[in-house]
Design a protein around this motif. Structure first.
Motif, PDB file in Angstrom:
ATOM      1  N   ALA A 249       6.195   8.519  10.171  1.00 46.43           N
ATOM      2  CA  ALA A 249       5.028   9.000   9.440  1.00 46.43           C
ATOM      3  C   ALA A 249       5.083  10.518   9.286  1.00 46.43           C
ATOM      4  O   ALA A 249       5.496  11.243  10.198  1.00 46.43           O
ATOM      5  CB  ALA A 249       3.758   8.591  10.178  1.00 46.43           C
TER       6      ALA A 249
ATOM      7  N   GLY B 246       0.785  -1.220   0.000  1.00 42.97           N
ATOM      8  CA  GLY B 246       0.000   0.000   0.000  1.00 42.97           C
ATOM      9  C   GLY B 246       0.820   1.274   0.000  1.00 42.97           C
ATOM     10  O   GLY B 246       0.286   2.359   0.240  1.00 42.97           O
ATOM     11  N   GLU B 247       2.135   1.162  -0.308  1.00 37.87           N
ATOM     12  CA  GLU B 247       3.007   2.330  -0.318  1.00 37.87           C
ATOM     13  C   GLU B 247       3.789   2.404  -1.631  1.00 37.87           C
ATOM     14  O   GLU B 247       3.963   1.393  -2.320  1.00 37.87           O
ATOM     15  CB  GLU B 247       3.983   2.308   0.865  1.00 37.87           C
TER      16      GLU B 247
ATOM     17  N   THR C 238       4.959   8.291   4.511  1.00 40.65           N
ATOM     18  CA  THR C 238       4.937   7.281   5.575  1.00 40.65           C
ATOM     19  C   THR C 238       6.306   7.009   6.189  1.00 40.65           C
ATOM     20  O   THR C 238       6.395   6.244   7.153  1.00 40.65           O
ATOM     21  CB  THR C 238       4.367   5.963   5.034  1.00 40.65           C
TER      22      THR C 238
ATOM     23  N   GLN D  92       1.772   6.898   0.922  1.00 40.10           N
ATOM     24  CA  GLN D  92       0.628   5.984   0.936  1.00 40.10           C
ATOM     25  C   GLN D  92      -0.095   5.996  -0.396  1.00 40.10           C
ATOM     26  O   GLN D  92      -0.323   7.047  -0.996  1.00 40.10           O
ATOM     27  CB  GLN D  92      -0.320   6.417   2.060  1.00 40.10           C
TER      28      GLN D  92
END
Length: 470
Positions: free
Chosen positions: A259, A204-205, A236, A228
């Motif tokens: 983050a 997901g990155e 992130t 992200q």
């Protein structure tokens, strides 16, 4: 009721005025005086995109010249443009390179100079393209080698060169930009090796804005941010990995920033000492260093400039002749500059107002800055007062480059039309006077101090005169 003599009233007035001037001086110091600058280029046609110009690149020559590249976004005029600073005078802008697809923007130029005097450049035009020319001929569009596609579909990319004239590229590829890749070639051969994977982003990155530093012995040190998916936001984290076998294998990535942090830059002093700086989504900058070639890292430290600023644009690190590290970042649309003296970072100094700032150092102690506004490009320079000047050296003459038969790059470009005159407004290219890279005492504070001293002397004189007459 207390009655003050006129002498005391005069003295109180002097002190109050000095306090006000001192406060004003402090405010000015906190805001930072913007250096004088010149407008190098202005795009005067209408454009539908938010910015008509895109990321510039600066390359310094050992003979003191400076090479400037940038892209124009609107399709009707899109190209990679070039200017040269020589003996204090900028050449006229000229469009030098185009990708093969006229429906693609030309952008994201990244350039280096090798020891033989050849300029090497990569840029985006759908894919990632590469070309080269000898620096003496850079203003001639016909002298540049025919562009070669290095990567079919590319996201972020940067070009670097080491002390042995080996070219290095770190990049991400479409469609998902989850893999950070590395390729290299010897600049005399220009035959790019097969890519190697540096790292794969977590689920997901995606990888954003990779950076690289190559030591004199060929050790590769990579840093990058991750964001992200699917929106590419928020950031992130910041990661690091190294390779000691010319990029064939890479260490397991280390996460150094958390983050909301990204856009790193890395630089080294010798083989063991590494410095890494990155940005954050909230005002602040982060710094860490390693003293064992990236095996271990100090706990990251947060340091913030006067102007806050969000995570935006490149971070650049450069070395001067005194081995001081110069940091260039952006904050609140104000490019800023700081110096690491071996112990700490100096207070940030504003460079101008705009974005996409880049910098270069010539003669070991002369800093050059270029930055953009939506349709204009600006330049200024200043002297690094505590770094010695380095003697200028001439570039080697033009030599026939050696190329692999697999990658014929010697075919000259087809004739390119001169840049459309309407793109460039009339502008003055007289350079501003060089400023010191360290702050000077503001004039108003000097006047205030002088005024206070004069007032005290005048008061003493009047008091003695009154006593004498009494």
């Amino acid at each position: 009721m207390i009655r003050l003599t006129w002498q005391k009233q005069f003295m109180i007035g002097i002190v109050c005025l000095s306090i006000v001037l001192g406060a004003y001086q402090q405010v000015q110091a906190n805001q930072g005086d913007l250096p004088d600058s010149v407008v190098l280029f202005e795009y005067t046609e209408t454009f539908e995109t938010s910015w008509a110009l895109n990321q510039p690149a600066l390359v310094a020559n050992p003979d003191g010249r400076l090479h400037l590249f940038w892209g124009i976004t609107p399709l009707q005029n899109t190209a990679i443009y070039y200017m040269e600073l020589s003996e204090g005078t900028w050449s006229e802008p000229v469009d030098i390179l185009l990708g093969p697809d006229i429906q693609r923007h030309n952008s994201a130029a990244s350039a280096v100079l090798d020891s033989r005097g050849y300029l090497h450049i990569i840029w985006h035009s759908g894919g990632l393209y590469y070309s080269y020319v000898h620096a003496h001929d850079a203003r001639d569009p016909r002298a540049w080698a025919v562009p070669v596609e290095v990567v079919p579909a590319v996201g972020d990319s940067r070009l670097f060169i080491d002390a042995n004239d080996i070219l290095h590229i770190v990049y991400t590829s479409a469609p998902d930009f989850t893999v950070l890749s590395y390729i290299y070639c010897e600049s005399a051969l220009c035959n790019w090796a097969a890519p190697n994977t540096v790292a794969v982003a977590g689920q997901g990155e995606a990888v954003r804005l990779p950076h690289l530093w190559v030591s004199a012995e060929g050790a590769l040190h990579a840093a990058w941010g991750q964001v992200q998916l699917p929106d590419g936001w928020p950031p992130t984290g910041v990661y690091y990995a190294h390779s000691f076998d010319q990029g064939t294998s890479w260490s397991i990535p280390i996460q150094l920033g958390g983050a909301g942090q990204g856009n790193p830059a890395i630089i080294g002093l010798g083989e063991e000492e590494l410095h890494l700086v990155w940005l954050a989504t909230q005002p602040g900058r982060y710094y860490t260093r390693s003293l064992d070639a990236g095996v271990t890292w100090a706990a990251p430290e947060e340091f913030a400039p006067v102007y806050g600023g969000m995570l935006v644009g490149y971070v650049d690190l450069l070395l001067d002749s005194a081995q001081q590290i110069h940091l260039f970042v952006e904050g609140s649309a104000i490019p800023m500059h700081s110096v690491w003296d071996g112990r700490q970072w100096s207070s940030f100094e504003p460079i101008g107002r705009g974005e996409s700032a880049v910098a270069a150092i010539t003669q070991g102690n002369l800093l050059h800055f270029v930055w953009l506004n939506p349709a204009t490009m600006h330049y200024t320079s200043r002297v690094i007062s505590n770094a010695p000047a380095v003697a200028l050296s001439e570039l080697p003459g033009v030599e026939p480059p050696i190329h692999s038969e697999e990658t014929p790059l010697t075919t000259p470009l087809l004739p390119t039309e001169e840049p459309t005159p309407s793109l460039i407004s009339s502008h003055t290219l007289e350079l501003p006077a060089h400023r010191s890279a360290h702050s000077t005492v503001p004039v108003l504070w000097g006047f205030g101090s002088a005024f206070l001293i004069i007032g005290i002397v005048f008061f003493i004189y009047l008091s003695r005169d009154k006593s004498f007459r009494g």
